[in-house]
Structure formats: structure tokens, C-alpha cells
Design a protein around this motif. Sequence first.
Motif, PDB file in Angstrom:
ATOM      1  N   LYS A  87     104.595   3.210  33.252  1.00  0.00           N
ATOM      2  CA  LYS A  87     103.407   2.901  34.049  1.00  0.00           C
ATOM      3  C   LYS A  87     102.559   1.847  33.335  1.00  0.00           C
ATOM      4  O   LYS A  87     102.129   0.872  33.940  1.00  0.00           O
ATOM      5  CB  LYS A  87     102.579   4.169  34.275  1.00  0.00           C
ATOM      6  N   GLN A  88     102.360   2.021  32.034  1.00  0.00           N
ATOM      7  CA  GLN A  88     101.604   1.052  31.244  1.00  0.00           C
ATOM      8  C   GLN A  88     102.316  -0.297  31.229  1.00  0.00           C
ATOM      9  O   GLN A  88     101.680  -1.347  31.356  1.00  0.00           O
ATOM     10  CB  GLN A  88     101.437   1.573  29.818  1.00  0.00           C
ATOM     11  N   GLY A  89     103.638  -0.266  31.097  1.00  0.00           N
ATOM     12  CA  GLY A  89     104.422  -1.509  31.086  1.00  0.00           C
ATOM     13  C   GLY A  89     104.333  -2.259  32.400  1.00  0.00           C
ATOM     14  O   GLY A  89     104.167  -3.483  32.417  1.00  0.00           O
ATOM     15  N   LEU A  90     104.434  -1.544  33.517  1.00  0.00           N
ATOM     16  CA  LEU A  90     104.319  -2.201  34.827  1.00  0.00           C
ATOM     17  C   LEU A  90     102.925  -2.774  35.036  1.00  0.00           C
ATOM     18  O   LEU A  90     102.775  -3.879  35.576  1.00  0.00           O
ATOM     19  CB  LEU A  90     104.667  -1.224  35.954  1.00  0.00           C
ATOM     20  N   GLN A  91     101.906  -2.039  34.607  1.00  0.00           N
ATOM     21  CA  GLN A  91     100.541  -2.557  34.733  1.00  0.00           C
ATOM     22  C   GLN A  91     100.373  -3.838  33.922  1.00  0.00           C
ATOM     23  O   GLN A  91      99.793  -4.812  34.389  1.00  0.00           O
ATOM     24  CB  GLN A  91      99.520  -1.504  34.280  1.00  0.00           C
ATOM     25  N   LYS A  92     100.894  -3.843  32.703  1.00  0.00           N
ATOM     26  CA  LYS A  92     100.781  -5.031  31.850  1.00  0.00           C
ATOM     27  C   LYS A  92     101.612  -6.175  32.421  1.00  0.00           C
ATOM     28  O   LYS A  92     101.183  -7.329  32.410  1.00  0.00           O
ATOM     29  CB  LYS A  92     101.220  -4.711  30.417  1.00  0.00           C
ATOM     30  N   MET A  93     102.800  -5.875  32.940  1.00  0.00           N
ATOM     31  CA  MET A  93     103.651  -6.896  33.547  1.00  0.00           C
ATOM     32  C   MET A  93     102.922  -7.551  34.717  1.00  0.00           C
ATOM     33  O   MET A  93     102.942  -8.773  34.864  1.00  0.00           O
ATOM     34  CB  MET A  93     104.964  -6.250  34.010  1.00  0.00           C
ATOM     35  N   ASN A  94     102.262  -6.741  35.538  1.00  0.00           N
ATOM     36  CA  ASN A  94     101.485  -7.267  36.659  1.00  0.00           C
ATOM     37  C   ASN A  94     100.343  -8.146  36.161  1.00  0.00           C
ATOM     38  O   ASN A  94     100.064  -9.202  36.737  1.00  0.00           O
ATOM     39  CB  ASN A  94     100.930  -6.124  37.517  1.00  0.00           C
ATOM     40  N   GLU A  95      99.696  -7.720  35.090  1.00  0.00           N
ATOM     41  CA  GLU A  95      98.602  -8.520  34.515  1.00  0.00           C
ATOM     42  C   GLU A  95      99.127  -9.832  33.945  1.00  0.00           C
ATOM     43  O   GLU A  95      98.555 -10.899  34.186  1.00  0.00           O
ATOM     44  CB  GLU A  95      97.910  -7.719  33.407  1.00  0.00           C
ATOM     45  N   VAL A  96     100.230  -9.772  33.212  1.00  0.00           N
ATOM     46  CA  VAL A  96     100.802 -10.967  32.587  1.00  0.00           C
ATOM     47  C   VAL A  96     101.213 -11.994  33.633  1.00  0.00           C
ATOM     48  O   VAL A  96     100.937 -13.178  33.508  1.00  0.00           O
ATOM     49  CB  VAL A  96     102.002 -10.592  31.679  1.00  0.00           C
ATOM     50  N   TYR A  97     101.881 -11.535  34.709  1.00  0.00           N
ATOM     51  CA  TYR A  97     102.366 -12.463  35.718  1.00  0.00           C
ATOM     52  C   TYR A  97     101.344 -12.786  36.790  1.00  0.00           C
ATOM     53  O   TYR A  97     101.472 -13.785  37.483  1.00  0.00           O
ATOM     54  CB  TYR A  97     103.658 -11.953  36.362  1.00  0.00           C
ATOM     55  N   GLY A  98     100.336 -11.942  36.950  1.00  0.00           N
ATOM     56  CA  GLY A  98      99.292 -12.231  37.929  1.00  0.00           C
ATOM     57  C   GLY A  98      99.657 -11.846  39.349  1.00  0.00           C
ATOM     58  O   GLY A  98      99.036 -12.329  40.286  1.00  0.00           O
ATOM     59  N   TRP A  99     100.668 -11.037  39.527  1.00  0.00           N
ATOM     60  CA  TRP A  99     101.037 -10.543  40.849  1.00  0.00           C
ATOM     61  C   TRP A  99     101.720  -9.199  40.680  1.00  0.00           C
ATOM     62  O   TRP A  99     102.087  -8.796  39.583  1.00  0.00           O
ATOM     63  CB  TRP A  99     101.942 -11.520  41.592  1.00  0.00           C
ATOM     64  N   GLU A 100     101.911  -8.505  41.770  1.00  0.00           N
ATOM     65  CA  GLU A 100     102.519  -7.170  41.770  1.00  0.00           C
ATOM     66  C   GLU A 100     104.034  -7.282  41.642  1.00  0.00           C
ATOM     67  O   GLU A 100     104.711  -7.774  42.537  1.00  0.00           O
ATOM     68  CB  GLU A 100     102.146  -6.449  43.071  1.00  0.00           C
ATOM     69  N   MET A 101     104.556  -6.830  40.519  1.00  0.00           N
ATOM     70  CA  MET A 101     105.999  -6.817  40.296  1.00  0.00           C
ATOM     71  C   MET A 101     106.560  -5.515  40.860  1.00  0.00           C
ATOM     72  O   MET A 101     105.969  -4.453  40.685  1.00  0.00           O
ATOM     73  CB  MET A 101     106.306  -6.878  38.799  1.00  0.00           C
ATOM     74  N   PRO A 102     107.708  -5.573  41.506  1.00  0.00           N
ATOM     75  CA  PRO A 102     108.331  -4.340  41.992  1.00  0.00           C
ATOM     76  C   PRO A 102     108.918  -3.551  40.833  1.00  0.00           C
ATOM     77  O   PRO A 102     109.294  -4.129  39.809  1.00  0.00           O
ATOM     78  CB  PRO A 102     109.432  -4.849  42.916  1.00  0.00           C
ATOM     79  N   ASP A 103     108.967  -2.247  40.960  1.00  0.00           N
ATOM     80  CA  ASP A 103     109.596  -1.401  39.954  1.00  0.00           C
ATOM     81  C   ASP A 103     111.063  -1.237  40.340  1.00  0.00           C
ATOM     82  O   ASP A 103     111.386  -0.578  41.319  1.00  0.00           O
ATOM     83  CB  ASP A 103     108.906  -0.035  39.895  1.00  0.00           C
ATOM     84  N   ILE A 104     111.934  -1.866  39.584  1.00  0.00           N
ATOM     85  CA  ILE A 104     113.370  -1.803  39.869  1.00  0.00           C
ATOM     86  C   ILE A 104     113.952  -0.683  39.014  1.00  0.00           C
ATOM     87  O   ILE A 104     114.230  -0.870  37.834  1.00  0.00           O
ATOM     88  CB  ILE A 104     114.054  -3.152  39.575  1.00  0.00           C
ATOM     89  N   GLU A 105     114.101   0.472  39.604  1.00  0.00           N
ATOM     90  CA  GLU A 105     114.588   1.631  38.869  1.00  0.00           C
ATOM     91  C   GLU A 105     116.103   1.587  38.720  1.00  0.00           C
ATOM     92  O   GLU A 105     116.815   1.114  39.599  1.00  0.00           O
ATOM     93  CB  GLU A 105     114.169   2.911  39.592  1.00  0.00           C
ATOM     94  N   GLY A 106     116.573   2.093  37.586  1.00  0.00           N
ATOM     95  CA  GLY A 106     118.007   2.215  37.370  1.00  0.00           C
ATOM     96  C   GLY A 106     118.684   0.988  36.797  1.00  0.00           C
ATOM     97  O   GLY A 106     119.886   1.004  36.559  1.00  0.00           O
ATOM     98  N   ASP A 107     117.945  -0.085  36.564  1.00  0.00           N
ATOM     99  CA  ASP A 107     118.511  -1.287  35.957  1.00  0.00           C
ATOM    100  C   ASP A 107     118.149  -1.238  34.464  1.00  0.00           C
ATOM    101  O   ASP A 107     116.990  -1.386  34.105  1.00  0.00           O
ATOM    102  CB  ASP A 107     117.924  -2.535  36.617  1.00  0.00           C
ATOM    103  N   PRO A 108     119.128  -1.008  33.577  1.00  0.00           N
ATOM    104  CA  PRO A 108     118.831  -0.828  32.154  1.00  0.00           C
ATOM    105  C   PRO A 108     118.079  -2.000  31.526  1.00  0.00           C
ATOM    106  O   PRO A 108     117.199  -1.794  30.696  1.00  0.00           O
ATOM    107  CB  PRO A 108     120.197  -0.650  31.499  1.00  0.00           C
ATOM    108  N   TYR A 109     118.405  -3.223  31.920  1.00  0.00           N
ATOM    109  CA  TYR A 109     117.731  -4.383  31.347  1.00  0.00           C
ATOM    110  C   TYR A 109     116.273  -4.438  31.802  1.00  0.00           C
ATOM    111  O   TYR A 109     115.370  -4.670  30.999  1.00  0.00           O
ATOM    112  CB  TYR A 109     118.469  -5.673  31.732  1.00  0.00           C
TER     113      TYR A 109
END
Length: 147
Positions: free
Chosen positions: A6-28
Amino acid sequence: MTDRRKQGLQKMNEVYGWEMPDIEGDPYFDLTVEHLFGTIWTRPGLSMRDKRLLTLAAVTAVGNSDLAEIQVNAALHNEEITAEELKEVAVFLTHYLGFPLGSKLDGAVSKVVRNRKKAAEKGSGEDRKANVNAAVKMHSGKTLDDE
């Protein structure tokens, strides 16, 4: 969803400036969200601007103009760095990395500024979708259209 994810997705959204989708099940993608953004980008000690400048220097050094465009767009969207400052970053890095790599960053800045201006004039979200697709592809190898 774990707290780190959850913290990672929030930071990812902040870093990129838009809402990133949560792609579950992709190890990378999982590693990117949970480690890169959930642990590294959330560490104290450097400002977002500092982290952005270091990222731009690194992607410029390896000649990755696609990632440079994503970072430039996000920096402008988040108002961390102005277009004029980004042009100066390109000039500065050119003298340490050489003309071919520095000019790639300068070209990425010019392209992003031009595209943002066109998108603003049209009032469309197409530029945003292209940037989200590019970031998703970079972190998972897929695009939103692949889902």
C-alpha cells in the motif's frame, strides 16, 4: 494488501503523478512496488526533487530516453522542477556524460514539454494514458490494454 505494498503504490503514484494500477501476481511488478517504491523511494534523507534529479542523471547516463521522458513528465506534473531547470540539467549532464547522452535528455525534455502543451490545448487525457502505459510497461512488461 500488505502495508508495504500500500505504501509502495502510494509512493509510486506520487512519483509518477498519476494513479498506477495494481498489477497483482506479476513478480517483477511486485518487487518494484514493494521494494523500489515501498522501501527505497520512501526512505528519508533526500527530497523528492533530489531523487528525481538522481534518477534523471542515471537514466541519462545509460541512454534510456523513454524513461527520461516518463521522469521529465512526472517532474513537471508534480512541479518539482521547471522546464527551464530541466534544460539546464541536460546542459550540465552533457559535460559529464558526453554530447550524445546529454542531447537525448534535452530531446526528451523538449518532446515532453511539446506534448504537454498540445495536450493542454486539446484538454485531453491522451497524454496521461500514454505515460501510464509507458510506466506500467517499464515495470511489468505489459500495458493497460494488455489486461
